[in-house]
Design an enzyme around this catalytic site. Structure first.
Site, PDB file in Angstrom:
ATOM      1  N   HIS A  95       0.802  -1.129  -0.184  1.00 38.32           N
ATOM      2  CA  HIS A  95       0.090   0.215  -0.049  1.00 38.32           C
ATOM      3  C   HIS A  95       0.834   1.209   0.038  1.00 38.32           C
ATOM      4  O   HIS A  95       0.320   2.428   0.103  1.00 38.32           O
ATOM      5  CB  HIS A  95      -1.029  -0.036   1.291  1.00 38.32           C
ATOM      6  CG  HIS A  95      -2.063  -1.221   1.056  1.00 38.32           C
ATOM      7  ND1 HIS A  95      -2.681  -1.507   2.271  1.00 38.32           N
ATOM      8  CD2 HIS A  95      -2.402  -1.738   0.144  1.00 38.32           C
ATOM      9  CE1 HIS A  95      -3.435  -2.484   1.990  1.00 38.32           C
ATOM     10  NE2 HIS A  95      -3.384  -2.529   0.643  1.00 38.32           N
ATOM     11  N   ILE A 102       0.824   6.837  -0.022  1.00 34.91           N
ATOM     12  CA  ILE A 102       0.132   5.903   1.033  1.00 34.91           C
ATOM     13  C   ILE A 102      -1.194   5.694   0.568  1.00 34.91           C
ATOM     14  O   ILE A 102      -1.764   6.692   0.823  1.00 34.91           O
ATOM     15  CB  ILE A 102       0.404   6.316   2.468  1.00 34.91           C
ATOM     16  CG1 ILE A 102       1.997   6.639   2.599  1.00 34.91           C
ATOM     17  CG2 ILE A 102      -0.026   5.132   3.271  1.00 34.91           C
ATOM     18  CD1 ILE A 102       2.202   7.435   3.712  1.00 34.91           C
ATOM     19  N   CYS A 103      -1.555   4.594   0.357  1.00 38.75           N
ATOM     20  CA  CYS A 103      -2.986   4.078   0.230  1.00 38.75           C
ATOM     21  C   CYS A 103      -3.496   3.620   1.513  1.00 38.75           C
ATOM     22  O   CYS A 103      -3.551   2.609   1.898  1.00 38.75           O
ATOM     23  CB  CYS A 103      -3.074   2.986  -0.872  1.00 38.75           C
ATOM     24  SG  CYS A 103      -4.995   2.489  -1.272  1.00 38.75           S
ATOM     25  N   LEU A 104      -3.984   4.642   2.311  1.00 42.59           N
ATOM     26  CA  LEU A 104      -4.542   4.328   3.613  1.00 42.59           C
ATOM     27  C   LEU A 104      -5.805   5.249   3.947  1.00 42.59           C
ATOM     28  O   LEU A 104      -5.528   6.416   3.955  1.00 42.59           O
ATOM     29  CB  LEU A 104      -3.584   4.527   4.712  1.00 42.59           C
ATOM     30  CG  LEU A 104      -3.945   4.238   6.218  1.00 42.59           C
ATOM     31  CD1 LEU A 104      -4.387   2.787   6.567  1.00 42.59           C
ATOM     32  CD2 LEU A 104      -2.958   4.611   7.102  1.00 42.59           C
ATOM     33  N   TRP A 161      -8.388   7.480  -4.746  1.00 47.66           N
ATOM     34  CA  TRP A 161      -7.876   6.188  -4.094  1.00 47.66           C
ATOM     35  C   TRP A 161      -9.030   5.156  -3.863  1.00 47.66           C
ATOM     36  O   TRP A 161     -10.191   5.678  -3.863  1.00 47.66           O
ATOM     37  CB  TRP A 161      -7.409   6.279  -2.697  1.00 47.66           C
ATOM     38  CG  TRP A 161      -6.108   6.765  -2.808  1.00 47.66           C
ATOM     39  CD1 TRP A 161      -5.890   8.364  -2.156  1.00 47.66           C
ATOM     40  CD2 TRP A 161      -4.925   6.579  -2.810  1.00 47.66           C
ATOM     41  NE1 TRP A 161      -4.961   8.695  -2.337  1.00 47.66           N
ATOM     42  CE2 TRP A 161      -3.833   7.830  -2.791  1.00 47.66           C
ATOM     43  CE3 TRP A 161      -4.443   5.389  -3.143  1.00 47.66           C
ATOM     44  CZ2 TRP A 161      -2.663   7.816  -2.999  1.00 47.66           C
ATOM     45  CZ3 TRP A 161      -2.805   5.224  -3.619  1.00 47.66           C
ATOM     46  CH2 TRP A 161      -2.253   6.305  -3.348  1.00 47.66           C
TER      47      TRP A 161
END
Length: 168
Positions: A95, A102-104, A161
């Protein structure tokens, strides 16, 4: 109050950032150290790779590694999330893109984002260390190179996202 050329942070933002800085200096999250907070709207945090593994017998993927996290507060923080990214070289994680994005979900607002003004930089840092600690696959996200080329020079907050993997 400090002057920020080209910026107009609200008094709410400045009070909140100062309060979070004071809290951080008194009670930093485990495995994290504030490297810089000058100017006040831009922090750099040193994040130690977690020593623990997600389950007994699994490797400690980030043990002994050190990462830099950039936190850039917007003028309307905490109503909008700060920009949060790893300063390359970023951790190798499904991620986390090689450009530091950052994919959060908690880092973003808007459509399906999970940002809340109740979150703090302390909680963000703990969440990122937890994300690293729970990982079992030291690999980049699918399409990493293509994503990094398409988003060169752009904020991760400009990415649409899709948050569909809560396993890592």
């Amino acid at each position: 109050m400090a002057q920020f050329p080209g910026r107009s942070p609200t008094s709410v933002a400045m009070r909140r950032i100062q309060a979070e800085l004071n809290e951080w200096l008194l009670h930093p999250p485990e495995g994290c150290r504030l490297e810089s907070f000058e100017p006040l709207l831009n922090w750099v945090i040193l994040v130690q790779g977690p020593e623990n593994s997600p389950a007994p017998g699994l490797p400690r993927l980030y043990d002994g590694e050190l990462f830099r996290l950039a936190i850039n507060f917007g003028d309307h923080y905490p109503l909008e999330p700060p920009e949060v990214l790893f300063v390359p070289p970023s951790p190798v994680h499904p991620h986390i893109y090689s450009n530091g994005h950052i994919c959060l979900d908690i880092l973003y607002d808007g459509r399906n984002g999970g940002w809340s003004p109740a979150l703090t930089v302390n909680k963000i840092a703990l969440s990122l260390r937890s994300m690293l600690a729970s990982n079992t696959n030291k690999a980049r996200p699918a399409g990493d190179m293509d994503y990094c080329q398409r988003t060169r020079g752009r904020s991760p907050k400009q990415t649409n996202w899709e948050f569909d993997d809560d396993k890592v």
